[in-house]
Design a protein around this motif. Structure first.
Motif, short mmCIF file in Angstrom:
data_model
loop_
_atom_site.label_atom_id
_atom_site.label_comp_id
_atom_site.label_asym_id
_atom_site.label_seq_id
_atom_site.Cartn_x
_atom_site.Cartn_y
_atom_site.Cartn_z
N THR A 1 30.54 -4.02 9.62
CA THR A 1 29.65 -4.68 8.67
C THR A 1 30.31 -4.77 7.29
OG1 THR A 1 28.57 -2.60 8.03
CG2 THR A 1 27.61 -3.83 9.89
N PRO B 1 27.30 -8.70 1.46
CA PRO B 1 27.44 -10.16 1.41
C PRO B 1 28.76 -10.56 0.74
CG PRO B 1 25.22 -9.53 0.78
CD PRO B 1 26.01 -8.26 0.90
N TYR B 2 29.24 -11.76 1.09
CA TYR B 2 30.58 -12.18 0.67
C TYR B 2 30.79 -12.11 -0.85
CZ TYR B 2 29.02 -16.60 -1.38
OH TYR B 2 28.42 -17.52 -2.20
N ILE C 1 33.72 -14.05 6.87
CA ILE C 1 33.05 -14.52 5.65
C ILE C 1 34.01 -14.64 4.47
CG2 ILE C 1 30.81 -13.61 6.37
CD1 ILE C 1 31.17 -11.28 4.45
N GLU D 1 25.90 -15.01 7.71
CA GLU D 1 25.15 -13.92 7.09
C GLU D 1 23.84 -14.48 6.55
OE1 GLU D 1 27.50 -12.27 3.89
OE2 GLU D 1 28.34 -14.21 3.37
N ARG E 1 24.43 -20.12 -0.65
CA ARG E 1 24.32 -20.38 0.79
C ARG E 1 23.16 -21.33 1.09
NH1 ARG E 1 24.13 -14.26 2.28
NH2 ARG E 1 24.12 -14.08 0.02
N SER F 1 25.98 -7.77 6.13
CA SER F 1 26.53 -8.88 6.91
C SER F 1 27.18 -8.33 8.17
CB SER F 1 27.56 -9.66 6.07
OG SER F 1 26.94 -10.22 4.93
N LEU G 1 24.32 -12.88 13.69
CA LEU G 1 24.81 -14.17 13.26
C LEU G 1 24.05 -15.26 14.04
CD1 LEU G 1 27.21 -12.00 13.01
CD2 LEU G 1 28.74 -13.97 12.97
#
Length: 429
Positions: free
Chosen positions: A37, A40-41, A65, A156, A226, A420, A424
């Motif tokens: 994991t 987030p990016y 990502i 994500e 996103r 994340s 998916l």
């Protein structure tokens, strides 16, 4: 099919959340779920955090990502090839039937956050169903869109919030009933958060969730870029298609209030002393004692009285507050609500970055970093200036969003954010 309907659901003017066949790691094919994991990016602190995650497990989600290669096209092709390989090798497996997914996060202080992950029908801000509260950077949207086109996947989930009525009915009832069962998996990440995930496949439960959400409105808490990316790609694909939906985590903040933190700025090419000198008499400047927690307390006290910022990077802390009314009158647009004009982020960008320091809002000059200590450390190491911010209250964010007024980009950080790599969604069938 990637998404599936349920029994008859009333016509909706609000959120339209549908089940989907989740793509998830096979625990037997990876070292551990926590090792694959990632945050987030846009929260991964590069390059240190990226290298750490890449080395945690060869199948860590950052390879999808945040793929690393010499050109954007090569990076995206690499991510697409990696995703296809992991699916063909069985590292990632698609669930046998469509589901909504109940997701729980628990920190080491006992805070519990629960929500539901699903495929949400996309809507424009003008429709008033999903409200953005921040502006976006076009180059980031273009970058994310290119990655999503290449991979044909939602890698994500976005974090969205809504306000329930506080009762244990509808989606809340389903979430609580589901959380009493054994989960699909449970793992603890190195930040101290434990994560659990359940699949909801019973038609009656799915209908109960969808019917409850159908009359509700959501605020984008995390994932503006996103969301904008999903809207751009929806316009590129004839409807109906899987591109009409995006992967989201919906959290009822009446039951599980989110934490709101600031996002800090790192000015790569502006040394602290030069930044202070440029302020002249347009702000009050005071040195404050460290270490960092004490300096942040001073920032909090000053922010309660007006706009305030904490500058760091030269081994000490400088509290900057009480901006000149004349400066604000000349630099802050007057055609917005007062709540927007008085935001710290508004004053920072309109008065300081654009007017006093004349710094363009591009990656070569400004980095946006969520971790306070990391921002200071990078500024000290690189000779730049860390601009530490005080968080905005959630009520201010929601009020402005309901008026259709967006805040300067990267004004807030809602959390905890979903990890994340837990589930998916593929878009190629």
């Amino acid at each position: 099919m990637n998404t599936a309907g349920t029994a008859d659901v009333p016509a909706r003017t609000g959120l339209d959340l549908t089940p989907f066949r989740g793509l998830r790691y096979d625990p037997d094919r990876v070292g551990s779920l926590s090792a694959v994991t990632s945050p987030p990016y846009d929260v991964v602190v590069r390059p240190d955090g990226l290298l750490h995650l890449e080395s945690a497990d060869p199948h860590n989600i950052v390879r999808l990502i945040l793929p690393q290669a010499t050109t954007p096209g090569t990076r995206n092709d690499q991510a697409a090839a990696t995703l296809r390989r992991w699916i063909s090798e069985g590292v990632l497996r698609i669930d046998p039937e469509p589901a909504l997914y109940v997701y729980e996060q628990l920190d080491d202080e006992g805070m519990v956050q629960r929500g539901v992950i699903g495929a949400l029908r996309l809507s424009e801000p003008s429709e008033g169903v999903v409200l953005p509260h921040e502006d976006v950077m076009p180059h980031v949207v273009a970058d994310r869109a290119a990655l999503m086109r290449a991979t044909s996947a939602n890698l994500e989930p976005l974090l969205l919030t809504y306000r329930g009525d506080g009762s244990a009915s509808g989606a809340t009832a389903v979430i609580e009933r589901t959380a009493a069962r054994p989960p699909l998996f449970s793992t603890t990440t190195e930040d101290g958060f434990s994560h659990r995930l359940w699949a909801v496949t019973d038609p009656a439960d799915l209908t109960e969730v969808r019917t409850d959400l159908a009359g509700r409105q959501a605020l984008i808490a995390d994932g503006h870029h996103r969301w904008a990316t999903c809207l751009r790609l929806r316009a590129e694909h004839p409807s109906p298609s899987p591109w009409d939906h995006g992967l989201v985590l919906l959290v009822d903040t009446a039951r599980h209030p989110l934490r709101v933190r600031a996002i800090h700025r790192l000015l790569h090419q502006l040394p602290v002393q030069k930044a202070l000198a440029a302020l002249g008499d347009s702000f009050r400047i005071r040195s404050v004692d460290g270490p960092l927690p004490g300096a942040l307390s001073a920032l909090s006290a000053a922010a309660a009285e007006g706009n305030a910022f904490l500058l760091a990077g030269d081994g000490t802390f400088h509290l900057v507050d009480r901006p000149s009314p004349d400066l604000l009158a000349r630099t802050v647009p007057a055609d917005r609500p007062e709540a927007w004009r008085t935001l710290d982020a508004t004053v920072l960008h309109a008065a300081l970055l654009d007017h006093v320091w004349r710094i363009p809002d591009v990656p070569e000059h400004i980095a946006y970093i969520h971790d306070t200590a990391a921002t200071v450390a990078k500024a000290e190491r690189d000779g730049g200036t860390a601009v530490l911010m005080h968080p905005v209250r959630e009520e201010v964010v929601r009020d402005l969003a309901s008026q259709g007024v967006t805040m300067p980009r990267k004004s807030t950080s809602f959390g905890p954010k979903p990890a994340s790599g837990l589930v998916l969604r593929t878009l190629d069938h």
